[in-house]
Design a protein around this motif. Structure first.
Motif, PDB file in Angstrom:
ATOM      1  N   GLU A 139       3.469  -1.354 -11.297  1.00 54.47           N
ATOM      2  CA  GLU A 139       2.377  -2.047 -10.607  1.00 54.47           C
ATOM      3  C   GLU A 139       2.419  -3.548 -10.891  1.00 54.47           C
ATOM      4  O   GLU A 139       2.157  -4.365 -10.007  1.00 54.47           O
ATOM      5  CB  GLU A 139       1.020  -1.463 -11.019  1.00 54.47           C
ATOM      6  CG  GLU A 139      -0.166  -2.139 -10.384  1.00 54.47           C
ATOM      7  CD  GLU A 139      -0.234  -2.052  -8.862  1.00 54.47           C
ATOM      8  OE1 GLU A 139      -1.019  -2.816  -8.263  1.00 54.47           O
ATOM      9  OE2 GLU A 139       0.501  -1.248  -8.255  1.00 54.47           O
ATOM     10  N   ILE A 140       2.784  -3.918 -12.100  1.00 55.12           N
ATOM     11  CA  ILE A 140       2.904  -5.339 -12.449  1.00 55.12           C
ATOM     12  C   ILE A 140       4.054  -5.956 -11.657  1.00 55.12           C
ATOM     13  O   ILE A 140       3.919  -7.032 -11.074  1.00 55.12           O
ATOM     14  CB  ILE A 140       3.110  -5.513 -13.964  1.00 55.12           C
ATOM     15  CG1 ILE A 140       1.947  -4.887 -14.726  1.00 55.12           C
ATOM     16  CG2 ILE A 140       3.271  -6.985 -14.321  1.00 55.12           C
ATOM     17  CD1 ILE A 140       2.197  -4.700 -16.208  1.00 55.12           C
ATOM     18  N   ALA A 141       5.194  -5.244 -11.626  1.00 55.87           N
ATOM     19  CA  ALA A 141       6.355  -5.734 -10.878  1.00 55.87           C
ATOM     20  C   ALA A 141       6.023  -5.875  -9.393  1.00 55.87           C
ATOM     21  O   ALA A 141       6.397  -6.866  -8.755  1.00 55.87           O
ATOM     22  CB  ALA A 141       7.537  -4.789 -11.078  1.00 55.87           C
ATOM     23  N   ARG A 142       5.295  -4.921  -8.850  1.00 53.04           N
ATOM     24  CA  ARG A 142       4.917  -4.974  -7.438  1.00 53.04           C
ATOM     25  C   ARG A 142       4.024  -6.180  -7.157  1.00 53.04           C
ATOM     26  O   ARG A 142       4.238  -6.927  -6.204  1.00 53.04           O
ATOM     27  CB  ARG A 142       4.194  -3.687  -7.034  1.00 53.04           C
ATOM     28  CG  ARG A 142       3.879  -3.607  -5.546  1.00 53.04           C
ATOM     29  CD  ARG A 142       3.053  -2.372  -5.201  1.00 53.04           C
ATOM     30  NE  ARG A 142       1.680  -2.456  -5.659  1.00 53.04           N
ATOM     31  CZ  ARG A 142       0.725  -3.200  -5.073  1.00 53.04           C
ATOM     32  NH1 ARG A 142       0.996  -3.932  -4.032  1.00 53.04           N
ATOM     33  NH2 ARG A 142      -0.508  -3.199  -5.563  1.00 53.04           N
ATOM     34  N   ARG A 143       3.046  -6.382  -8.010  1.00 51.19           N
ATOM     35  CA  ARG A 143       2.103  -7.496  -7.808  1.00 51.19           C
ATOM     36  C   ARG A 143       2.789  -8.847  -7.940  1.00 51.19           C
ATOM     37  O   ARG A 143       2.488  -9.777  -7.207  1.00 51.19           O
ATOM     38  CB  ARG A 143       0.965  -7.426  -8.832  1.00 51.19           C
ATOM     39  CG  ARG A 143       0.044  -6.288  -8.622  1.00 51.19           C
ATOM     40  CD  ARG A 143      -1.034  -6.663  -7.657  1.00 51.19           C
ATOM     41  NE  ARG A 143      -2.005  -5.588  -7.592  1.00 51.19           N
ATOM     42  CZ  ARG A 143      -3.122  -5.669  -6.947  1.00 51.19           C
ATOM     43  NH1 ARG A 143      -3.443  -6.772  -6.318  1.00 51.19           N
ATOM     44  NH2 ARG A 143      -3.948  -4.660  -6.914  1.00 51.19           N
ATOM     45  N   GLN A 144       3.679  -8.966  -8.927  1.00 50.20           N
ATOM     46  CA  GLN A 144       4.304 -10.264  -9.186  1.00 50.20           C
ATOM     47  C   GLN A 144       5.555 -10.503  -8.346  1.00 50.20           C
ATOM     48  O   GLN A 144       6.015 -11.624  -8.236  1.00 50.20           O
ATOM     49  CB  GLN A 144       4.611 -10.415 -10.670  1.00 50.20           C
ATOM     50  CG  GLN A 144       3.337 -10.486 -11.488  1.00 50.20           C
ATOM     51  CD  GLN A 144       3.586 -10.732 -12.959  1.00 50.20           C
ATOM     52  OE1 GLN A 144       4.689 -10.598 -13.469  1.00 50.20           O
ATOM     53  NE2 GLN A 144       2.540 -11.087 -13.671  1.00 50.20           N
TER      54      GLN A 144
ATOM     55  N   GLY B  97       1.326 -13.991  -5.398  1.00 56.13           N
ATOM     56  CA  GLY B  97       1.633 -13.850  -3.982  1.00 56.13           C
ATOM     57  C   GLY B  97       0.702 -14.781  -3.221  1.00 56.13           C
ATOM     58  O   GLY B  97       0.582 -15.950  -3.550  1.00 56.13           O
ATOM     59  N   ASP B  98       0.015 -14.251  -2.255  1.00 55.78           N
ATOM     60  CA  ASP B  98      -0.938 -15.057  -1.487  1.00 55.78           C
ATOM     61  C   ASP B  98      -2.381 -14.704  -1.814  1.00 55.78           C
ATOM     62  O   ASP B  98      -3.286 -15.109  -1.105  1.00 55.78           O
ATOM     63  CB  ASP B  98      -0.695 -14.869   0.021  1.00 55.78           C
ATOM     64  CG  ASP B  98       0.630 -15.464   0.452  1.00 55.78           C
ATOM     65  OD1 ASP B  98       1.060 -16.447  -0.176  1.00 55.78           O
ATOM     66  OD2 ASP B  98       1.226 -14.942   1.405  1.00 55.78           O
TER      67      ASP B  98
ATOM     68  N   ASP C 239      -7.596 -12.176 -10.486  1.00 51.50           N
ATOM     69  CA  ASP C 239      -8.090 -12.286 -11.851  1.00 51.50           C
ATOM     70  C   ASP C 239      -7.375 -11.153 -12.576  1.00 51.50           C
ATOM     71  O   ASP C 239      -7.502 -10.003 -12.196  1.00 51.50           O
ATOM     72  CB  ASP C 239      -9.606 -12.072 -11.854  1.00 51.50           C
ATOM     73  CG  ASP C 239     -10.214 -12.142 -13.248  1.00 51.50           C
ATOM     74  OD1 ASP C 239      -9.466 -12.251 -14.238  1.00 51.50           O
ATOM     75  OD2 ASP C 239     -11.444 -12.068 -13.338  1.00 51.50           O
ATOM     76  N   HIS C 240      -6.561 -11.517 -13.569  1.00 56.03           N
ATOM     77  CA  HIS C 240      -5.939 -10.410 -14.281  1.00 56.03           C
ATOM     78  C   HIS C 240      -6.227 -10.512 -15.765  1.00 56.03           C
ATOM     79  O   HIS C 240      -6.266 -11.582 -16.334  1.00 56.03           O
ATOM     80  CB  HIS C 240      -4.456 -10.238 -13.940  1.00 56.03           C
ATOM     81  CG  HIS C 240      -3.460 -11.067 -14.661  1.00 56.03           C
ATOM     82  ND1 HIS C 240      -2.868 -12.151 -14.118  1.00 56.03           N
ATOM     83  CD2 HIS C 240      -2.924 -10.920 -15.878  1.00 56.03           C
ATOM     84  CE1 HIS C 240      -2.002 -12.661 -14.958  1.00 56.03           C
ATOM     85  NE2 HIS C 240      -2.020 -11.932 -16.046  1.00 56.03           N
TER      86      HIS C 240
ATOM     87  N   ILE D  71      -4.310  -5.463 -15.908  1.00 54.11           N
ATOM     88  CA  ILE D  71      -5.054  -4.998 -14.742  1.00 54.11           C
ATOM     89  C   ILE D  71      -5.364  -6.200 -13.843  1.00 54.11           C
ATOM     90  O   ILE D  71      -5.866  -7.217 -14.311  1.00 54.11           O
ATOM     91  CB  ILE D  71      -6.365  -4.290 -15.146  1.00 54.11           C
ATOM     92  CG1 ILE D  71      -6.082  -3.081 -16.024  1.00 54.11           C
ATOM     93  CG2 ILE D  71      -7.168  -3.902 -13.899  1.00 54.11           C
ATOM     94  CD1 ILE D  71      -5.313  -1.952 -15.360  1.00 54.11           C
ATOM     95  N   PHE D  72      -5.053  -6.037 -12.565  1.00 53.72           N
ATOM     96  CA  PHE D  72      -5.298  -7.078 -11.564  1.00 53.72           C
ATOM     97  C   PHE D  72      -6.533  -6.713 -10.750  1.00 53.72           C
ATOM     98  O   PHE D  72      -6.729  -5.558 -10.411  1.00 53.72           O
ATOM     99  CB  PHE D  72      -4.116  -7.174 -10.596  1.00 53.72           C
ATOM    100  CG  PHE D  72      -2.818  -7.537 -11.243  1.00 53.72           C
ATOM    101  CD1 PHE D  72      -2.434  -8.860 -11.343  1.00 53.72           C
ATOM    102  CD2 PHE D  72      -1.981  -6.555 -11.745  1.00 53.72           C
ATOM    103  CE1 PHE D  72      -1.223  -9.196 -11.936  1.00 53.72           C
ATOM    104  CE2 PHE D  72      -0.774  -6.882 -12.333  1.00 53.72           C
ATOM    105  CZ  PHE D  72      -0.396  -8.199 -12.435  1.00 53.72           C
TER     106      PHE D  72
END
Length: 190
Positions: free
Chosen positions: A95-100, A144-145, A149-150, A170-171
């Motif tokens: 999930e971190i990799a996906r978000r970043q 991303g765009d 808040d993480h 957690i994002f």
């Protein structure tokens, strides 16, 4: 759910960059948890606290990945290489990799594509090693765009000294009127 006797032991810090950082040291595993608002991170802290069994921190072998299914995609596990001191990402949650937009598994902190972020995170890891205590880091900015808040809960692992670091991240969407967003409420990239 919170341990008894919470007291603040850290300072709120903000760097010169427009992205806001708030750091709270958690001396004795308790300071800063009042700022921890993510239920999954509270659950991770409770698990870590239970596994340490009145020690400063649990050892890596005390942590069972099957127990952490509830947050597995949001976990980072970091090996500490002592000479020269480097932090290697053994696990970088999906999930971190996906978000970043990138995966740091198998890479070192100093290879992170966001150098300012990597430098700040290194400082926090060093503080966790020196204090042998958890820390809470909160960052607000664009990923991303999206204005995000993480919250990151940084937990030491080891026997007699800190040998590894476990991080839950957690994002959540950031509030548009968040004062930490910077001038005019505009977030910038890390």
């Amino acid at each position: 759910m919170f341990p008894k006797g919470f007291q603040w032991a850290g300072l709120a810090l903000r760097p010169p960059s427009p992205s806001g950082w708030i750091n709270c040291h958690m001396t004795g595993g308790s300071a800063g948890l009042m700022e921890l608002s993510q239920p999954l991170l509270l659950q991770l802290y409770a698990y870590w606290d239970d596994k340490r069994r009145h020690r400063r921190f649990p050892a890596r072998e005390d942590i069972d990945p099957l127990d952490l299914k509830f947050i597995l995609g949001n976990l980072i596990l970091i090996d500490i290489e002592p000479v020269p001191l480097r932090f290697r990402y053994r696990l970088f949650g999906s999930e971190i990799a996906r978000r970043q937009g990138f995966d740091m598994t198998g890479k070192y902190n100093d290879q992170h594509p966001w150098p300012e972020f990597a430098a700040r995170v290194r400082e926090v890891y060093l503080e966790v090693i020196e204090s042998s205590s958890p820390a809470l880091v909160r960052r607000r900015g664009l990923i991303g765009d999206q204005a995000m808040d993480h919250q990151s809960l940084i937990l030491p692992l080891g026997r007699d000294k800190v040998e590894m670091i476990l991080v839950g991240v957690i994002f959540s969407p950031a509030a548009k009127d968040d004062p930490a967003a910077g001038p005019g409420g505009a977030y910038t990239r890390p």
